[in-house]
Each structure stands twice: as structure tokens, then as C-alpha cells.
Design an enzyme around this catalytic site. Structure first.
Site, short mmCIF file in Angstrom:
data_model
loop_
_atom_site.label_atom_id
_atom_site.label_comp_id
_atom_site.label_asym_id
_atom_site.label_seq_id
_atom_site.Cartn_x
_atom_site.Cartn_y
_atom_site.Cartn_z
CG LEU A 163 -2.12 -0.90 1.02
CD1 LEU A 163 -3.18 -0.74 2.35
CD2 LEU A 163 -3.08 -0.56 -0.17
CB CYS A 164 4.02 2.48 1.67
SG CYS A 164 5.10 0.89 1.46
CB THR A 165 4.45 0.86 -3.72
OG1 THR A 165 5.45 0.19 -3.03
CG2 THR A 165 4.80 1.23 -5.04
#
Ligand SMILES: [Zn+2]
Lengths: 523, 450
Positions: free
Chosen positions: B210-212
Site C-alpha cells: 500500500l505504501c508504494t
């Protein structure tokens, strides 16, 4: 009318608009529309092939109802070609479908020029004599040819044509073109703008591995007389050096750098396969050369000059841990280099065309671009004339196939598929076709096979009794499931040849329906 | 008289294999007209899935001597099926696949009887599946394969020496394709590895972190998944994303485009958006035909013994030349699905309610909302409501009593478990042993049963 794009969506994702256009322009001729032929065409009609011509002189018998889905009760007594053609047309009204009620053997004999109108001929259930004749006809007319045959629990698929060249071979596993072992000035320059020892931990863990490896390789070369790691110890040490630069345990970019460090170690320059293509005599071009070979000639010049031994850069990079900014910048650097390489090759293609007396714009820029992007993956496939293979197969390989544990059943079927044709030529029917003469047929087939092996110069090799019995038991049956398998492969190869994408099968595919240990025999 | 000649000539080609003896055949092969008639009358084949593989399987089986076929599929026909699912026409779009497929094959192959089931595989009771001689799987989902596998394995019984009892083996033939690649395999529960024994062959799909998506998008797919997984929920509070709604898809596509432009990322197209969001697997007619044909041929060989069978896994790749490979995988001897069952020791006083709770906590099972069956009898059903109500009173009774005071026996539990963050329907075989129950009771019960 549904939008064809939606209808063909799942295959467009494989061969794209270009492949689809090629398919829609192609005209395919089918010889004999038993289940093997019908199933081949079914898969092509669904995919949207341009036109089909079904050729078969026989009438539908009730026996055909048990193995061919394209005929039904109402077809009995009617032309098989007509019934099959009708059913196929139902599957896709975008396809032009027609039929000719005639025996293929007769057509081959009396009207060889008939075949030159087609892009490709799928010849099913033909015996040796007709195969050889048709192969000569199609080669002379530059018509692609695929043989397919189902016979009991065995069968074969064999492509026959002089040469097939592929730009978009689309291999699944192929080393990406990053040039980490040989970075060009702009890539080196970009790497220099980035400090590997940046103190900001977020920036540190978002330095793309391409940059890490370019810089580390440069550092290594500086202290090793300009050389990159080659020995096992050196490679290990190089990886340790990368590891030492990590500042936190969760730095995926450094993990990726270690995993991809082999890209620094790989030798520079082109692969032996590509070397072989540029050394091919066809790369000495003249006015009769195909576009492919003109572009290969340009590639050859590029390698010797601007490329410095490297093929044009592909220009795309895989996803990797990175900040968006660095990734996008890297992407642009790779694309710019690919574009520059393309322009050089494009220029060379134009002047070569001029030199051989062709219109300099006769190869489109898009084609040259695709050629450059795929330069490392080019394929050239050639197929021996059927006649040559049948009269003088590569003996050591044939010997090997017949004796090797993994190959012997397929090798045996290869010989037996030929032996049954000889049998049929001598005794007017295939072995085991009729009841009551099984034992006689078995011993006759055995004698025929021994004779064939000896004619081929393959003395001292014997086929197992079990396999010969089995071949007689098959009695030339065309089982639906086997026909669907063989037809499936034949249609797949048609698509590869017509779209000029992927790599067609080489040699003869021999189906082994007993335990599925099928093999490709190159003879 | 006329009828029988026609019948015989119709199986002209198949007869060569079914009527003639051979040396390279299965151990129980008994060639003759009786075998041909047995295939027609007594062998019942279930085809699971009426899509790319299922359509081919139905045709191939109908033309391989089988007469009693059923097919189960919950999907309706879509336009994008038409490039390979050859039993469907444009005017069929929107109709249930199973029903149209069954009708088309019956129209063309006289005498064959195909019963369609337009429903989820989980909607059928175990009894339904036990009726078939062979189950042929033409599926594109790991979860569905896993479920059918557990169902087929649940019929397997072991003798006192932990040897599988041959008559309880329910053979499965499984096919799968993706582009030019595919596999066909034969599963003989208890003898060859089941789907679960070799589950590692199907690694779960890697998802983007999700951080990507939120912070460092790099590819077009990252932008699309951002719009699909993050932005959609931010903007449409409460409204679920529907991948089949073109408006929804267009919204995701537009948002992905905006994001791509913002970051200078190329490559977002509507086609790619659909591909990423719906996880579309490319599919072509030829590979489906090849894999289905291999599966149908194996089904014929298992049912008739007319040749050896595939042992036990065929991989196919037609993209670069043509590669086929047969691998003989081995069983996982600790397999929860095809093994003798998970051993559970209980006090005779444990109620059915308590037992169901235990399954939820059991580390090997982690089975939620279990329905319990014993020897084909439903002890408790979570759904449908009618059955739940009928069986609810059993919850307070002791399992020992409900199982007829047998000191040890197999029960089947169906419920859900979490696999790779996904709720999955599973069926587990449990070997229940009651502690402190006199062995003599065992003998008495056994005698009483006989
Ligand atoms: Zn198992």
C-alpha cells in the site's frame, strides 16, 4: 454487433492489435475436415481468422458422428466439407467460410497452383506421398504449411516452410536490457548525481538498484584496473560490499541490488544466437532480401560501429524499489538512449534500402522501432523439406530417439506413423482397420517397419512388440480427444506463424497419448 | 436391428480402443462391447465449470463414449467469452453458461444427457458430489479447485492400517490455462497427490504494498491500483466498487490517468485498467482445447482402463516452440485434506455447540462457522435458514450421542477459513475419538451395526 474489441479482449492481451490484424487478413485452407481438421479450424474461426476454405471430398457417415462435433444426424450422406463449413460459419460471422467438395489428394495431383492463393495450408490426415507433393507445391509458392495427423493414441504436428523470421518472439524469461555491465555516459552521469551515502534514511532506501549497481561497479572497476568482478570470490566480495552499504535491515532496494548483481557480471555484447543471425549469409542483402534481413544488415553495421558491440537498447526497465522521481528519471534516460539507437539504425536501414535499389521508405518506422526493441530476441526458424527428412533423416539423432528412454516411445511412433503409410500403399488399408486380420496385420506392420528402418540406414534398432501391437490396435482410429489435442496444437502454430509472434515449434511434434510423454523430434 | 448397426458404427473409432485387447493398458481393462455400454450407462462424470475449459470438456466427453454428464457453473455468458467458449453465441450473452452449454452439446450429440446446475459449487450438498464416478475440473480459481478437491477427498476412507480403501477413491482430472500455458493433472485421492498436497504449485498472487501505491508509484499498474483500492473508498463513502459496472471502471481509469500525469508515469489505458482491477487472465481457444482434450482423454482412460493414465501432472507451454513435461509429484503424507483426517480427542460430554467452537480455535483448522455432518447426516447446518432451524436443537446435545455412541469415527466439517487474507470455503475431515469410552462399547456397536 458486439464490439470486436470486447469479443477478442482476452486474446488481444496476448498478440495485440497488430497480431489480430494479421490474423484477420489471413486466408487458411484446410485439407480433410475430420475431427483433427475441424477442431483446428474451430479455434482459428473463434479467434477471427480472415477466411477459411474447407476441402474434403467425402460424405458424412454415421461413424463420423461419434468423433466430429461439426456434423450431426442431419448431415449423414451430405458433403462433409459443406456441413463442417456451415457449423464453423455459425461460430463467427466475421469469418469468410467456404468449402470445396473434392479430395485433397486429387487437388494436389491435378491443380497444384490452386494452393498459391492461401496464406497457409493446414493439411490433416494426409499420407506420406501426398505430404511430400504438397510440401513441394507450398514451398515453391511460399505458402505456409502445417501437417497435422491423429492416429489412435498418437499423432503428429509438423510445420514446413523455407524460413520464418520473428521479431516479436516474446520470450517469458529474458534478461532485461539494463547495461549495468556497460553503462553509457548519460546513465553514468545520472548515477553520479546521486549520493549512495545520503543521510536521509527515506532517500537511502529509495535509491533504485540500477543506480546502486552502476556506482558500485564503477567503484570496483576503479580499484581493479578497470575490470568488473569475474571470479566466484570477486562476485561474492562485490555482493558483500553492497551489503555493507545498507543502513537499515528493511532496505528492499539493497536486497534487489544484491539479487540483481549478476547483471553486472554478465559478459558484454550480444548472445551467440544473435551472433549466428548476423553471421547468416542472408544478412548479405540484395534487392530480393526480405525486410527482416535488411534490418539485420543494418543491425550488423550498428554493432560494428555506433553500438560498439552492443545491440540497440530495448529502452524499458523493470519495476524496482525507488522513489517515483528517480524511477521516472531513469525511465527517461533508458528511453532516450533507445530512441537514439533507433534513429541510427533507422538511418542505416534507409541507406541500405537505397543501396539495394528499393524505396528507402518501404520499411515503416514502426517496424524498425519494433525491430530495435526486440533486436536481442530475434528468431530465424527453418524447416527441412519433408522429402529430405523422409529420405535421409539425421541418422545419429534418429538412432538416439529410438533408443533413449525418454524418447523411445515417441521415436517408435514416428517410425510407425510412416510405416502405416507404407503398409497402406502395399495392402490398400491401414493395419488393424478391419476386424479378423489382426495377427496378420501385426506381423505385416512389423515387417514394414523393419524394412523402413533398414531403408533409412537405421539397422540394429528394433521397435517393441507392444508398440507395434498398439499401432495395429489403433486401426487408424481418429479419436475425438486426440484430434482436439492435435488440432489445438496445429491452430496454435497457425496463429504463431500468421501473427509472426512467439516461436513456432521446430521439428516434428509426436503425441504420446499413452502417458503424455510427447516429444519434439528434429530430423 | 437397424438401431444397433447405427449405434455400432457411431463409435467406429472409439471401438478400436474399447473393444480390442492391448498390452499398454490399465490394470483393470476388460475390452468388449460391455465396456462400451458400461461407459454409457454407469459412468457419471461431473464437469465443474462451463467456461473455456468446461465447454471443450463437455464436447470432448460427449464424443468419448460418456452419456451421463452433469455440469455446474454459477456464471452467466459475457461477450469476452466468445473468442474461445465455442458453445455460446452473441444472442446467449447474459444467460447461464451451464444451461446453454448443456443444451448445445445435447443438440449436436444424439443420446448424450447433460444436466446443468446454475449455482455455486458450495451450494450443493456432499451427496450431490458423491454420485459421480469422476469429477473433471475446468476452473480458473484456486479457491474453487481447493474446495472441490476437499469434497472429493472427504469421500476417501482409510482402513485400520491407514491404507486408502479403493472403492472410496473419487478420481479427479484437473485442467488450467493461462495464455499459451497450461496444466492437466490426474488426482486419485489417497494414491496420488491431491490439490492441497501440492498447493505450492499455485503461489498466491503478489499484491503491491500500500505504501508504494500511496507514496512512490512507479508504474501504470500502481496508479490504477491506487485509484481502485485507495481513492475509490475515499470518495465513495460506503459504495462498494463493482468491477462489472462500466461507470465504475471509467472512474478508476480517469483517476489513474490523473495520478499518472501527476507523476509523469506512462502507460495507463482502459484495457490495462480492466486487466489490473479484474485480474484478467489472458485466454485463447487453442490452449483451452489442448488442455481439455488431455483431461478428457485421461477421464476416458480412468473410466475404461483402455490405456495407461497420466502420472500425474502434465505441464504445457506453447509460447516458445512447444514444451510438454510430465512430473510425478508425491503425496504430502501429512496432508490435512487427503490424509486420514485431523485427529480430535474429546470427552464424551462435549456438546455439538462446544465442538464447533473448538474447531474455530484448533490451530490446524481455524474453521469458522462450521456445519457438521456425520455419515451423510447433517448434525448442524449454518445455512440455509430452514435447515439451520431444523438442526439447531442438536447444538445442546452431546456429539457422542449424536454420533450414535461410537467411540471413534469420521465427521465432516464445512466452514470458512482465512487463506492469504481471503475468506475461503473449506471442507475438513475430522477423526473424532472420545476419551474414556469403554472399548467394549466399541465392539458392541460394531456388532450391532453388522
Ligand atoms: Zn493431499
Amino acid at each position: 454487433m458486439a464490439e470486436p474489441k470486447t469479443k477478442y479482449d482476452r486474446q488481444l492481451r496476448i498478440w495485440g492489435e497488430q497480431g489480430q490484424t494479421a490474423l484477420e487478413k489471413a486466408s487458411v485452407c484446410l485439407l480433410n475436415c475430420g475431427p483433427t481438421g475441424s477442431e483446428t479450424l474451430k479455434n482459428l474461426v473463434l479467434g477471427g481468422v480472415g477466411s477459411i476454405t474447407v476441402i474434403d471430398g467425402s460424405k458424412v457417415e454415421s461413424g463420423d458422428l461419434g468423433n466430429n462435433f461439426m456434423v450431426d444426424e442431419s448431415s449423414v450422406g451430405q458433403s462433409k466439407a459443406k456441413c463442417v463449413c456451415q457449423f464453423l460459419q455459425e461460430l463467427n460471422d466475421a469469418v469468410k467460410a467456404k468449402f470445396i467438395e473434392e479430395y485433397p489428394e486429387a487437388l494436389i495431383q491435378t491443380n497444384p497452383s490452386f494452393f498459391s492463393q492461401f496464406t497457409l495450408v493446414v493439411a490433416t490426415q494426409l499420407v506420406e506421398d501426398s505430404m511430400v507433393k504438397l510440401d513441394r507445391i507450398c514451398r515453391d509458392a511460399n505458402v505456409l504449411l502445417i501437417f497435422a495427423r491423429s492416429y489412435g493414441l498418437t499423432g503428429l504436428v509438423r510445420i514446413s516452410l523455407k524460413e520464418h523470421t520473428v521479431i516479436e518472439s516474446k520470450p517469458e524469461h529474458f534478461l532485461d536490457d539494463l547495461r549495468l555491465n556497460n553503462p553509457w555516459p548519460e546513465l553514468r552521469g545520472f548515477a553520479e548525481t546521486i549520493d549512495l551515502d545520503v543521510s536521509d534514511p527515506v532517500a537511502h532506501k529509495h535509491t533504485p538498484y540500477v543506480v546502486i549497481l552502476v556506482k558500485m561497479a564503477q567503484e570496483w572497476a576503479k580499484s581493479h584496473g578497470g575490470k568488473l568482478p569475474t571470479t566466484r570470490e570477486e562476485k561474492k566480495e562485490f555482493k558483500e560490499l553492497i551489503k555493507a552499504r545498507m543502513t537499515a535491515i528493511d532496505e528492499d532496494n539493497y536486497r534487489e541490488a544484491i539479487e540483481n548483481s549478476f547483471k553486472v557480471f554478465t559478459p558484454r555484447g550480444i548472445s551467440p544466437e544473435l551472433q549466428q543471425i548476423i553471421s547468416d549469409s542472408r544478412s548479405e542483402i540484395d534487392s530480393s532480401s526480405s525486410d527482416f534481413w535488411v534490418m539485420v544488415a543494418a543491425l550488423k553495421e550498428f554493432l560494428a560501429n555506433e553500438g560498439g558491440g552492443e545491440a540497440p537498447l530495448e529502452g524499458s526497465i523493470p519495476d524496482m524499489t525507488s522513489s517515483t522521481e528517480h524511477y521516472v528519471a531513469l525511465q527517461k534516460i533508458y528511453q532516450a538512449k533507445a530512441e537514439a539507437d533507433f534513429l541510427v539504425i533507422d538511418q542505416r536501414v534507409r541507406s541500405l534500402l537505397k543501396k539495394i535499389g528499393r524505396d528507402p521508405s518501404s520499411i515503416s518506422k514502426a517496424t524498425v522501432k519494433s525491430f530495435c526493441k526486440n533486436a536481442r530476441k530475434l528468431k530465424v526458424c527453418r524447416y527441412r523439406p519433408i522429402e529430405d527428412e523422409f529420405s535421409s533423416p539425421i541418422l545419429p539423432d534418429l538412432q538416439k530417439y529410438l533408443t533413449d528412454e525418454d524418447y523411445s516411445v515417441a521415436g517408435g511412433f514416428y517410425i510407425l506413423l510412416r510405416a502405416v503409410d507404407r503398409f497402406a500403399a502395399n495392402y490398400n488399408s491401414f493395419p488393424g482397420k478391419f476386424e479378423g486380420v489382426m495377427d496378420e496385420d501385426i506381423s505385416r506392420l512389423k515387417t514394414t517397419a523393419v524394412g523402413l528402418l533398414s531403408d533409412l540406414g537405421c539397422n540394429g534398432v528394433t521397435l517393441t512388440e507392444d508398440l507395434i501391437n498398439e499401432m495395429c490396435r489403433f486401426g487408424a482410429a481418429e479419436l475425438h480427444a486426440v484430434a482436439a489435442f492435435i488440432g489445438g496444437i496445429a491452430s496454435q502454430e497457425v496463429i504463431k506463424l500468421i501473427t509472426r509472434q512467439f516461436v513456432p515449434l521446430s521439428g516434428t511434434f509426436i503425441f504420446n497419448g499413452i502417458d503424455h510423454k510427447s516429444q519434439l523430434l528434429a530430423l | 436391428m437397424v438401431e444397433s448397426t447405427v449405434q455400432q458404427s457411431r463409435s467406429r473409432d472409439l471401438d478400436k480402443l474399447l473393444l480390442r485387447p492391448g498390452n499398454l493398458v490399465g490394470p483393470n481393462f476388460e475390452p468388449g462391447p460391455g465396456l462400451r455400454e458400461d461407459l454409457k450407462e454407469y459412468v457419471r462424470v461431473l464437469v465443474v465449470g462451463a467456461g473455456g475449459l468446461g465447454c471443450e470438456l463437455l464436447k470432448d466427453l460427449a464424443l468419448s463414449g460418456f452419456r451421463e454428464i452433469e455440469v455446474i457453473d454459477m456464471d452467466r455468458i459475457e461477450v469476452s467469452n466468445l473468442n474461445r467458449q465455442f458453445l455460446f453465441r452473441l444472442e446467449d450473452v447474459g444467460k447461464p453458461k451451464a444451461e446453454v452449454a448443456a443444451r448445445r452439446v445435447m443438440q449436436r450429440v444424439a443420446g448424450v444427457n447433460i444436466v446443468p446446475h446454475f449455482c455455486r459449487i458450495e451450494d450443493k450438498e456432499l451427496d450431490f458430489y458423491s454420485n459421480f464416478s469422476i469429477i473433471a475440473l475446468g476452473l480458473d480459481s484456486i479457491e474453487a479447485r481447493s474446495y472441490i478437491n476437499s469434497v472429493a477427498c472427504s469421500f476417501l476412507e482409510y482402513d485400520a492400517d491407514d491404507k486408502p480403501q479403493e472403492e472410496t477413491v473419487k478420481p479427479m482430472v484437473d485442467g488450467g490455462t493461462e495464455g499459451f500455458q497450461g496444466h492437466a493433472r490426474v488426482i486419485m485421492p489417497g494414491i496420488t497427490p491431491c490439490f492441497e498436497c501440492t498447493i505450492w504449485l499455485f503461489p498466491p498472487q503478489v499484491k503491491f504494498p500500500l505504501c508504494t501505491l500511496a507514496e512512490t508509484p512507479r508504474t501504470a499498474a500502481h496508479c490504477i491500483e491506487y485509484a481502485h483500492l485507495i481513492k475509490w473508498d475515499e470518495v465513495h463513502s460506503g459504495e462498494a466498487f463493482d468491477p462489472d459496472d462500466p461507470e465504475h471502471m471509467k472512474w478508476v481509469y480517469d483517476e489513474a490517468n490523473k495520478r499518472a500525469e501527476l507523476f509523469g508515469i506512462p502507460g495507463v489505458t482502459l484495457s490495462l485498467t480492466q486487466g489490473v482491477v479484474k485480474n484478467i487472465i489472458p485466454a485463447i481457444a487453442s490452449t483451452n482445447a489442448i488442455i481439455s482434450a488431455a483431461c478428457a482423454l485421461e477421464t476416458l482412460k480412468i473410466a475404461s482402463g483402455c490405456s495407461k493414465t497420466l502420472s500425474n501432472y502434465l505441464t504445457y507451454n506453447g509460447a516458445e516452440g512447444l514444451h510438454t513435461k510430465v512430473t510425478e509429484f508425491v503425496r504430502d503424507k501429512d496432508c490435512l485434506v487427503c490424509g486420514p483426517g485431523v485427529l480430535i480427542e474429546l470427552d464424551a460430554s462435549v456438546t455439538l455447540q462446544k465442538f464447533i467452537e473448538l474447531l474455530e480455535e484448533h490451530p490446524k483448522l481455524l474453521l469458522s462457522k462450521a456445519s457438521i455432518a456425520h455419515r451423510g447426516k447433517n448434525l448442524y447446518m449454518q445455512a440455509p435458514p430452514v435447515l439451520e432451524e431444523m438442526t439447531r436443537s442438536n447444538l445442546s446435545k452431546s456429539l457422542y450421542d449424536l454420533m450414535g455412541k461410537i467411540p471413534k469415527d469420521v465427521v465432516h466439517a464445512t466452514g470458512t477459513t482465512n487463506k492469504n487474507d481471503k475468506k475461503t470455503s473449506v471442507l475438513r475431515k475430522l477423526r473424532v475419538v472420545f476419551k474414556g469410552v469403554d472399548e467394549i462399547t466399541d465392539m458392541e456397536t460394531a456388532a450391532g451395526g453388522a
